[in-house]
Motif scaffolding. Structure first.
Motif, PDB file in Angstrom:
ATOM      1  N   THR A  84     -19.879 -24.885  22.452  1.00  0.00           N
ATOM      2  CA  THR A  84     -20.223 -23.891  23.473  1.00  0.00           C
ATOM      3  C   THR A  84     -20.085 -22.463  22.938  1.00  0.00           C
ATOM      4  OG1 THR A  84     -17.989 -23.916  24.405  1.00  0.00           O
ATOM      5  CG2 THR A  84     -19.606 -25.392  25.411  1.00  0.00           C
ATOM      6  N   LYS A  85     -19.235 -22.258  21.954  1.00  0.00           N
ATOM      7  CA  LYS A  85     -19.072 -20.926  21.367  1.00  0.00           C
ATOM      8  C   LYS A  85     -20.297 -20.547  20.534  1.00  0.00           C
ATOM      9  CE  LYS A  85     -16.333 -18.317  18.034  1.00  0.00           C
ATOM     10  NZ  LYS A  85     -15.130 -18.282  17.213  1.00  0.00           N
ATOM     11  N   TYR A  86     -20.828 -21.496  19.779  1.00  0.00           N
ATOM     12  CA  TYR A  86     -21.894 -21.190  18.831  1.00  0.00           C
ATOM     13  C   TYR A  86     -23.303 -21.444  19.358  1.00  0.00           C
ATOM     14  CZ  TYR A  86     -18.163 -20.629  15.467  1.00  0.00           C
ATOM     15  OH  TYR A  86     -17.038 -20.191  14.818  1.00  0.00           O
ATOM     16  N   ALA A  87     -23.455 -22.292  20.337  1.00  0.00           N
ATOM     17  CA  ALA A  87     -24.790 -22.566  20.876  1.00  0.00           C
ATOM     18  C   ALA A  87     -25.338 -21.321  21.551  1.00  0.00           C
ATOM     19  CB  ALA A  87     -24.733 -23.725  21.871  1.00  0.00           C
ATOM     20  N   PRO A  88     -26.642 -21.095  21.460  1.00  0.00           N
ATOM     21  CA  PRO A  88     -27.194 -19.923  22.139  1.00  0.00           C
ATOM     22  C   PRO A  88     -27.036 -20.038  23.653  1.00  0.00           C
ATOM     23  CG  PRO A  88     -28.950 -21.338  21.335  1.00  0.00           C
ATOM     24  CD  PRO A  88     -27.668 -21.897  20.810  1.00  0.00           C
ATOM     25  N   GLN A  89     -26.867 -18.906  24.295  1.00  0.00           N
ATOM     26  CA  GLN A  89     -26.710 -18.877  25.745  1.00  0.00           C
ATOM     27  C   GLN A  89     -28.015 -19.287  26.423  1.00  0.00           C
ATOM     28  OE1 GLN A  89     -23.474 -18.193  27.129  1.00  0.00           O
ATOM     29  NE2 GLN A  89     -23.319 -18.743  24.969  1.00  0.00           N
ATOM     30  N   TYR A  90     -27.884 -19.725  27.648  1.00  0.00           N
ATOM     31  CA  TYR A  90     -29.023 -20.146  28.477  1.00  0.00           C
ATOM     32  C   TYR A  90     -29.833 -21.246  27.791  1.00  0.00           C
ATOM     33  CZ  TYR A  90     -27.554 -15.652  30.245  1.00  0.00           C
ATOM     34  OH  TYR A  90     -26.784 -14.598  30.681  1.00  0.00           O
ATOM     35  N   GLY A  91     -29.108 -22.124  27.091  1.00  0.00           N
ATOM     36  CA  GLY A  91     -29.752 -23.270  26.473  1.00  0.00           C
ATOM     37  C   GLY A  91     -30.746 -22.915  25.387  1.00  0.00           C
TER      38      GLY A  91
END
Length: 161
Positions: A84-91
């Motif tokens: 969740t820290k590294y994944a881009p926001q808003y999918g």
């Protein structure tokens, strides 16, 4: 229709529904037809190298039914410690689009890290508009995302006219 065909058709429909339902549960992840996220760019590299870098099919991890690629095993392992820290926001959908209550694809070279989170935009022109008021756009996006994430891009567009 005989009983055998009825059972076969019911089983086929059940499998189809289960597949559709499992896809729909992660509709908030932007990926291509091959489930590749961010067009193959390494999401950790934005944080560690301060630039977009294409990942390798040799180093991958899955998150929300999308496949992320990385430049190294170290980046993949870092991603796996806190997705969740590294994944881009808003999918991985366009941050400005979400502020507009829409879902747009993104250009991995139109990016920004704000408050320790990765945001992508449709293109560099859209990013210029988004950058004019990042805090305000984020407030609007955060308000829009909970309802928007469960919609397809087409459903979001239809809903917003």
């Amino acid at each position: 229709m005989n009983i055998s065909n009825l059972i076969k058709n019911t089983a086929a429909a059940t499998v189809l529904f289960a597949n559709v339902a499992s896809f729909a549960s992660d509709i908030d992840a932007n990926a291509d037809a091959n489930d590749l996220a961010i067009k193959g760019y390494d999401t950790v590299a934005y944080f560690t190298m301060s630039k977009p870098v294409l990942g390798s099919p040799e180093f991958t991890s899955n998150y929300k039914n999308a496949t992320f690629r990385f430049v190294s095993a170290a980046n993949r392992d870092l991603f796996n410690t806190d997705k969740t820290k590294y994944a881009p926001q808003y999918g991985g959908y366009c941050a400005m689009g979400v502020a507009m209550n829409l879902k747009f694809d993104t250009d991995p070279t139109a990016w920004k890290i704000a408050d320790g989170k990765l945001y992508l935009n449709l293109n560099k022109g859209t990013q210029k508009v988004w950058l004019k008021d990042v805090p305000g756009n984020l407030v609007t996006s955060e308000k829009n995302w909970p309802e928007l994430k469960g919609l397809t891009a087409e459903e979001a567009k239809a809903k917003n006219g």
